[in-house]
Design a protein around this motif. Structure first.
Motif, PDB file in Angstrom:
ATOM      1  N   ASN A 120       0.850  -1.193   0.000  1.00 15.02           N
ATOM      2  CA  ASN A 120       0.000   0.000   0.000  1.00 15.02           C
ATOM      3  C   ASN A 120       0.884   1.242   0.000  1.00 15.02           C
ATOM      4  OD1 ASN A 120      -1.262   2.134   2.220  1.00 15.02           O
ATOM      5  ND2 ASN A 120      -2.734   1.438   0.687  1.00 15.02           N
ATOM      6  N   ALA A 121       0.465   2.278  -0.710  1.00 12.80           N
ATOM      7  CA  ALA A 121       1.254   3.511  -0.713  1.00 12.80           C
ATOM      8  C   ALA A 121       0.352   4.716  -0.910  1.00 12.80           C
ATOM      9  CB  ALA A 121       2.311   3.468  -1.801  1.00 12.80           C
ATOM     10  N   ASP A 122       0.713   5.766  -0.253  1.00 17.74           N
ATOM     11  CA  ASP A 122       0.013   7.058  -0.353  1.00 17.74           C
ATOM     12  C   ASP A 122       0.853   7.934  -1.287  1.00 17.74           C
ATOM     13  OD1 ASP A 122      -0.428   9.927   1.717  1.00 17.74           O
ATOM     14  OD2 ASP A 122      -1.897   9.042   0.361  1.00 17.74           O
ATOM     15  N   ILE A 123       0.312   8.222  -2.478  1.00 15.76           N
ATOM     16  CA  ILE A 123       1.139   8.791  -3.539  1.00 15.76           C
ATOM     17  C   ILE A 123       0.506  10.037  -4.135  1.00 15.76           C
ATOM     18  CG2 ILE A 123       2.119   8.369  -5.834  1.00 15.76           C
ATOM     19  CD1 ILE A 123       2.324   5.412  -5.086  1.00 15.76           C
ATOM     20  N   TRP A 124       1.346  11.069  -4.286  1.00 14.84           N
ATOM     21  CA  TRP A 124       0.988  12.241  -5.082  1.00 14.84           C
ATOM     22  C   TRP A 124       1.459  11.988  -6.513  1.00 14.84           C
ATOM     23  CZ3 TRP A 124      -1.871  16.461  -4.080  1.00 14.84           C
ATOM     24  CH2 TRP A 124      -2.102  16.812  -2.742  1.00 14.84           C
ATOM     25  N   SER A 125       0.550  12.085  -7.460  1.00 12.66           N
ATOM     26  CA  SER A 125       0.930  11.950  -8.864  1.00 12.66           C
ATOM     27  C   SER A 125       1.430  13.291  -9.395  1.00 12.66           C
ATOM     28  CB  SER A 125      -0.252  11.482  -9.701  1.00 12.66           C
ATOM     29  OG  SER A 125      -1.191  12.538  -9.822  1.00 12.66           O
ATOM     30  N   ARG A 126       2.066  13.238 -10.566  1.00 20.57           N
ATOM     31  CA  ARG A 126       2.543  14.471 -11.211  1.00 20.57           C
ATOM     32  C   ARG A 126       1.381  15.358 -11.626  1.00 20.57           C
ATOM     33  NH1 ARG A 126       7.940  14.207 -11.873  1.00 20.57           N
ATOM     34  NH2 ARG A 126       8.864  12.123 -11.897  1.00 20.57           N
ATOM     35  N   GLN A 127       0.186  14.780 -11.669  1.00 19.58           N
ATOM     36  CA  GLN A 127      -1.010  15.549 -11.977  1.00 19.58           C
ATOM     37  C   GLN A 127      -1.568  16.206 -10.723  1.00 19.58           C
ATOM     38  OE1 GLN A 127      -0.579  12.262 -13.139  1.00 19.58           O
ATOM     39  NE2 GLN A 127       0.237  13.161 -15.031  1.00 19.58           N
ATOM     40  N   LEU A 128      -0.804  16.119  -9.629  1.00 16.92           N
ATOM     41  CA  LEU A 128      -1.160  16.736  -8.352  1.00 16.92           C
ATOM     42  C   LEU A 128      -2.437  16.144  -7.784  1.00 16.92           C
ATOM     43  CD1 LEU A 128      -0.175  20.464  -8.987  1.00 16.92           C
ATOM     44  CD2 LEU A 128       1.203  18.602  -8.018  1.00 16.92           C
ATOM     45  N   VAL A 129      -2.588  14.836  -7.982  1.00 18.28           N
ATOM     46  CA  VAL A 129      -3.700  14.104  -7.388  1.00 18.28           C
ATOM     47  C   VAL A 129      -3.115  13.135  -6.367  1.00 18.28           C
ATOM     48  CG1 VAL A 129      -5.564  12.475  -7.818  1.00 18.28           C
ATOM     49  CG2 VAL A 129      -5.098  14.296  -9.470  1.00 18.28           C
ATOM     50  N   LYS A 130      -3.709  13.116  -5.182  1.00 16.43           N
ATOM     51  CA  LYS A 130      -3.229  12.240  -4.110  1.00 16.43           C
ATOM     52  C   LYS A 130      -4.181  11.059  -3.976  1.00 16.43           C
ATOM     53  CE  LYS A 130      -1.946  12.514   0.816  1.00 16.43           C
ATOM     54  NZ  LYS A 130      -3.019  11.680   1.386  1.00 16.43           N
ATOM     55  N   ASN A 131      -3.620   9.857  -4.006  1.00 18.28           N
ATOM     56  CA  ASN A 131      -4.444   8.655  -3.902  1.00 18.28           C
ATOM     57  C   ASN A 131      -3.765   7.604  -3.049  1.00 18.28           C
ATOM     58  OD1 ASN A 131      -6.972   8.854  -5.248  1.00 18.28           O
ATOM     59  ND2 ASN A 131      -5.943   8.817  -7.227  1.00 18.28           N
ATOM     60  N   ASP A 132      -4.565   6.682  -2.610  1.00 13.87           N
ATOM     61  CA  ASP A 132      -4.106   5.528  -1.852  1.00 13.87           C
ATOM     62  C   ASP A 132      -4.090   4.345  -2.820  1.00 13.87           C
ATOM     63  OD1 ASP A 132      -5.242   3.416   0.755  1.00 13.87           O
ATOM     64  OD2 ASP A 132      -3.336   4.486   0.703  1.00 13.87           O
ATOM     65  N   TYR A 133      -2.920   3.750  -3.037  1.00  7.29           N
ATOM     66  CA  TYR A 133      -2.787   2.702  -4.033  1.00  7.29           C
ATOM     67  C   TYR A 133      -2.494   1.359  -3.377  1.00  7.29           C
ATOM     68  CZ  TYR A 133      -2.507   6.371  -7.547  1.00  7.29           C
ATOM     69  OH  TYR A 133      -2.795   7.435  -8.358  1.00  7.29           O
ATOM     70  N   TRP A 134      -2.962   0.297  -4.035  1.00 10.11           N
ATOM     71  CA  TRP A 134      -2.744  -1.075  -3.570  1.00 10.11           C
ATOM     72  C   TRP A 134      -2.114  -1.906  -4.683  1.00 10.11           C
ATOM     73  CZ3 TRP A 134      -3.652  -2.657   1.401  1.00 10.11           C
ATOM     74  CH2 TRP A 134      -4.408  -1.805   2.204  1.00 10.11           C
TER      75      TRP A 134
END
Length: 120
Positions: free
Chosen positions: A96-110
């Motif tokens: 699991n990771a909490d990631i800011w994308s280059r599109q400036l969107v923050k999501n929780d990924y699995w």
């Protein structure tokens, strides 16, 4: 698009060790916390360990002293070293990771999960 890909699961005898890896890839600006969870058949997903971007880790009580989480920020990768494995550690392990994308969107990924089976 961001992806987490796990590797390193498998079959091991009780008392043995395994090392799981999880690499994040894609349009990543920044990775905050990363972690490992596990889910056994018929049970809820539970925390194994988490680690901050600065390297501060916390563990579920039953994993303390046996499991070690680490990360390589340059490789966007988190690891889980599992020692003294027990049959009750048998589960699917998820990254699991909490990631800011280059599109400036923050999501929780699995990740997709990797099976760990410990035989007695």
């Amino acid at each position: 698009q961001v992806q987490l890909v796990e590797s390193g699961g498998g079959l091991v005898q009780a008392g043995g060790s395994l090392r799981l890896s999880c690499a994040a890839s894609g349009s990543i600006l920044r990775i905050n916390d990363m972690g490992w969870y596990r889910q056994a058949p018929g049970k809820q997903r539970e925390l194994v360990a988490r680690i901050t971007s600065a390297g501060s880790a916390n563990y579920a009580d039953s994993m303390k002293g046996r499991f070690s989480i680490s990360r390589d920020n340059a490789k966007n990768t988190v690891y889980l070293e599992m020692n003294s494995l027990k049959p009750e550690d048998t589960s699917v392990y998820y990254c699991n990771a909490d990631i800011w994308s280059r599109q400036l969107v923050k999501n929780d990924y699995w990740g997709q999960g990797t099976q760990v089976t410990v035989s007695s």
